[in-house]
Design a protein around this motif. Structure first.
Motif, PDB file in Angstrom:
ATOM      1  N   GLY A 199      -0.022  -7.661  -6.846  1.00  0.00           N
ATOM      2  CA  GLY A 199       0.122  -8.940  -6.172  1.00  0.00           C
ATOM      3  C   GLY A 199       0.066  -8.833  -4.661  1.00  0.00           C
ATOM      4  N   GLN A 200       0.637  -7.767  -4.109  1.00  0.00           N
ATOM      5  CA  GLN A 200       0.707  -7.630  -2.658  1.00  0.00           C
ATOM      6  C   GLN A 200      -0.579  -7.085  -2.041  1.00  0.00           C
ATOM      7  N   THR A 201      -1.310  -6.267  -2.777  1.00  0.00           N
ATOM      8  CA  THR A 201      -2.451  -5.585  -2.161  1.00  0.00           C
ATOM      9  C   THR A 201      -3.817  -6.071  -2.637  1.00  0.00           C
ATOM     10  N   MET A 202      -3.941  -6.457  -3.893  1.00  0.00           N
ATOM     11  CA  MET A 202      -5.260  -6.718  -4.455  1.00  0.00           C
ATOM     12  C   MET A 202      -6.034  -7.844  -3.763  1.00  0.00           C
ATOM     13  N   PRO A 203      -5.406  -8.967  -3.415  1.00  0.00           N
ATOM     14  CA  PRO A 203      -6.191 -10.031  -2.772  1.00  0.00           C
ATOM     15  C   PRO A 203      -6.887  -9.569  -1.494  1.00  0.00           C
ATOM     16  N   THR A 204      -6.265  -8.665  -0.764  1.00  0.00           N
ATOM     17  CA  THR A 204      -6.873  -8.142   0.460  1.00  0.00           C
ATOM     18  C   THR A 204      -7.777  -6.956   0.190  1.00  0.00           C
ATOM     19  N   MET A 205      -7.299  -5.987  -0.588  1.00  0.00           N
ATOM     20  CA  MET A 205      -8.014  -4.720  -0.719  1.00  0.00           C
ATOM     21  C   MET A 205      -9.266  -4.844  -1.568  1.00  0.00           C
ATOM     22  N   MET A 206      -9.295  -5.737  -2.540  1.00  0.00           N
ATOM     23  CA  MET A 206     -10.507  -5.910  -3.328  1.00  0.00           C
ATOM     24  C   MET A 206     -11.655  -6.399  -2.457  1.00  0.00           C
ATOM     25  N   THR A 207     -11.358  -7.326  -1.543  1.00  0.00           N
ATOM     26  CA  THR A 207     -12.421  -7.839  -0.671  1.00  0.00           C
ATOM     27  C   THR A 207     -12.906  -6.759   0.286  1.00  0.00           C
ATOM     28  N   LEU A 208     -11.992  -5.924   0.782  1.00  0.00           N
ATOM     29  CA  LEU A 208     -12.386  -4.845   1.689  1.00  0.00           C
ATOM     30  C   LEU A 208     -13.225  -3.790   0.985  1.00  0.00           C
ATOM     31  N   ALA A 209     -12.937  -3.553  -0.299  1.00  0.00           N
ATOM     32  CA  ALA A 209     -13.604  -2.489  -1.036  1.00  0.00           C
ATOM     33  C   ALA A 209     -14.879  -2.934  -1.742  1.00  0.00           C
ATOM     34  N   LEU A 210     -15.250  -4.192  -1.598  1.00  0.00           N
ATOM     35  CA  LEU A 210     -16.465  -4.671  -2.254  1.00  0.00           C
ATOM     36  C   LEU A 210     -17.684  -3.906  -1.748  1.00  0.00           C
ATOM     37  N   ASP A 211     -18.498  -3.439  -2.672  1.00  0.00           N
ATOM     38  CA  ASP A 211     -19.776  -2.819  -2.319  1.00  0.00           C
ATOM     39  C   ASP A 211     -20.768  -3.958  -2.094  1.00  0.00           C
ATOM     40  N   THR A 212     -20.973  -4.326  -0.839  1.00  0.00           N
ATOM     41  CA  THR A 212     -21.777  -5.509  -0.536  1.00  0.00           C
ATOM     42  C   THR A 212     -23.241  -5.338  -0.924  1.00  0.00           C
ATOM     43  N   THR A 213     -23.713  -4.092  -0.938  1.00  0.00           N
ATOM     44  CA  THR A 213     -25.104  -3.861  -1.348  1.00  0.00           C
ATOM     45  C   THR A 213     -25.279  -4.174  -2.827  1.00  0.00           C
ATOM     46  N   LEU A 243       0.827  -1.209   0.000  1.00  0.00           N
ATOM     47  CA  LEU A 243       0.000   0.000   0.000  1.00  0.00           C
ATOM     48  C   LEU A 243       0.860   1.257   0.000  1.00  0.00           C
ATOM     49  N   MET A 244       1.966   1.244   0.740  1.00  0.00           N
ATOM     50  CA  MET A 244       2.870   2.391   0.701  1.00  0.00           C
ATOM     51  C   MET A 244       3.433   2.595  -0.702  1.00  0.00           C
ATOM     52  N   LEU A 245       3.759   1.484  -1.364  1.00  0.00           N
ATOM     53  CA  LEU A 245       4.257   1.581  -2.733  1.00  0.00           C
ATOM     54  C   LEU A 245       3.178   2.121  -3.664  1.00  0.00           C
ATOM     55  N   SER A 246       1.942   1.632  -3.520  1.00  0.00           N
ATOM     56  CA  SER A 246       0.863   2.095  -4.403  1.00  0.00           C
ATOM     57  C   SER A 246       0.543   3.568  -4.159  1.00  0.00           C
ATOM     58  N   GLU A 247       0.495   3.999  -2.889  1.00  0.00           N
ATOM     59  CA  GLU A 247       0.233   5.406  -2.588  1.00  0.00           C
ATOM     60  C   GLU A 247       1.322   6.289  -3.182  1.00  0.00           C
ATOM     61  N   SER A 248       2.555   5.840  -3.099  1.00  0.00           N
ATOM     62  CA  SER A 248       3.671   6.620  -3.637  1.00  0.00           C
ATOM     63  C   SER A 248       3.582   6.736  -5.158  1.00  0.00           C
ATOM     64  N   LEU A 249       3.303   5.613  -5.818  1.00  0.00           N
ATOM     65  CA  LEU A 249       3.256   5.610  -7.279  1.00  0.00           C
ATOM     66  C   LEU A 249       2.063   6.406  -7.810  1.00  0.00           C
ATOM     67  N   VAL A 250       0.879   6.124  -7.290  1.00  0.00           N
ATOM     68  CA  VAL A 250      -0.333   6.745  -7.834  1.00  0.00           C
ATOM     69  C   VAL A 250      -0.388   8.232  -7.494  1.00  0.00           C
ATOM     70  N   GLU A 255       6.846  -2.491 -10.934  1.00  0.00           N
ATOM     71  CA  GLU A 255       6.300  -1.811  -9.751  1.00  0.00           C
ATOM     72  C   GLU A 255       4.799  -2.058  -9.639  1.00  0.00           C
ATOM     73  N   ALA A 256       4.106  -1.941 -10.766  1.00  0.00           N
ATOM     74  CA  ALA A 256       2.659  -2.168 -10.758  1.00  0.00           C
ATOM     75  C   ALA A 256       2.339  -3.616 -10.422  1.00  0.00           C
ATOM     76  N   ARG A 257       3.109  -4.571 -10.946  1.00  0.00           N
ATOM     77  CA  ARG A 257       2.872  -5.987 -10.634  1.00  0.00           C
ATOM     78  C   ARG A 257       2.989  -6.239  -9.134  1.00  0.00           C
ATOM     79  N   LEU A 258       3.980  -5.632  -8.511  1.00  0.00           N
ATOM     80  CA  LEU A 258       4.173  -5.832  -7.077  1.00  0.00           C
ATOM     81  C   LEU A 258       3.000  -5.266  -6.285  1.00  0.00           C
ATOM     82  N   VAL A 259       2.527  -4.088  -6.666  1.00  0.00           N
ATOM     83  CA  VAL A 259       1.359  -3.505  -5.986  1.00  0.00           C
ATOM     84  C   VAL A 259       0.155  -4.427  -6.130  1.00  0.00           C
TER      85      VAL A 259
END
Length: 284
Positions: free
Chosen positions: A181-195, A149-156, A175-179
């Motif tokens: 691979g490291q963040t998407m499995p967790t952050m996609m589930t957190l950001a799901l709009d459950t409604t 996440l620190m890498l993604s915040e820095s890049l974006v 750099e994008a591949r690392l972001v």
């Protein structure tokens, strides 16, 4: 574009740390070279100075989390009663850009350099699965995710600043591949709009060129994202170039442009379902 690489969590965490170590001095130089901090940035509601202040606040917050140094009073930052993820992140962002006044914004490069080096030094040698409590997400994340996440915040946000300042800011595919691979499995589930996801059933094979392969499964308001999943049947496959998918995911590039350039391609037996992914992921 369908090839994937082997995944070793320890090796990839170290590669992410190395990428962050490379990006920090680039970000510091960018912050120091900004000609006008009041110029509009790549984030419509923020100036270049606002984005820089946000990035500095991210570095402050993540160092505080990693070291548990109590540098931030989270009860004073987050909305009362918990709130949704979007509300909590919005509250964090509003507080973040107010932490640094004009005088402090003139020295953001120095602040980011000091905090970035402190984060890498203080977390050196820790296992990638070390848990770190993150109040605005209301749960623990692993150190690997936090570093990503620190890498993604820095890049974006580096791109946001560079766009407003008229300065170059390349993002390398690795750099994008690392972001991703490291963040998407967790952050996609957190950001799901459950409604929006209620009643939706979708199995998507997300393939990043020369990078991670993610099995994204949505079932009636719940999502799982699994890296290197065992073979299974999918509704569709989405094959993406890493930088383009990173920028589409953060709403920095319109999806039609990535598709038109051949950087995102949908296939499989129900390829039209690939567009649902972006509709179901919230963007706090």
């Amino acid at each position: 574009m369908g090839t994937v690489t082997a995944f070793d969590p320890v090796v990839e965490h170290e590669r992410t740390r190395a990428a962050l170590a490379d990006v920090i001095p680039r970000l510091v130089r960018l912050l120091r070279e900004v000609p006008d901090r009041n110029a509009a940035s790549g984030v419509p509601v923020w100036t270049v100075g606002d984005v820089g202040a946000h990035v500095a606040a991210v570095y402050l917050a993540y160092c505080s989390l990693a070291f548990d140094d109590k540098a931030v009073d989270w009860d004073s930052v987050l909305p009362p009663g918990g709130g949704s993820l979007g509300e909590r992140v919005t509250a964090m962002n509003a507080t973040a850009i107010g932490l640094f006044g004009d005088e402090e914004r003139a020295r953001l490069g120095d602040f980011v350099a000091e905090r970035g080096e402190a984060f890498l030094r203080g977390t050196e040698g820790f296992a990638p699965d070390t848990p770190v409590a993150v109040p605005w997400f209301g749960r623990d994340l692993t150190l690997a995710v936090l570093t990503g996440l620190m890498l993604s915040e820095s890049l974006v946000h580096g791109l946001d600043i560079a766009r407003g300042a008229g300065l170059p800011w390349p993002i390398a595919p690795e750099e994008a591949r690392l972001v991703l691979g490291q963040t998407m499995p967790t952050m996609m589930t957190l950001a799901l709009d459950t409604t929006k996801a209620r009643g939706v059933t979708l199995a998507l094979d997300l393939v990043v060129k020369d990078g991670p392969r993610l099995a994204v499964v949505i079932d009636d308001g719940a999502m799982t994202v699994t890296r290197d999943a065992p073979p299974r049947a999918y509704d569709c496959r989405l094959t993406v170039a890493p930088v383009d998918f990173l920028l589409v995911s953060f709403r920095r590039t319109p999806i039609w442009k990535a598709v038109a350039r051949g950087r995102m391609r949908a296939g499989g037996r129900r390829p039209w379902l690939a567009v649902r992914l972006g509709e179901l992921i919230a963007n706090p």
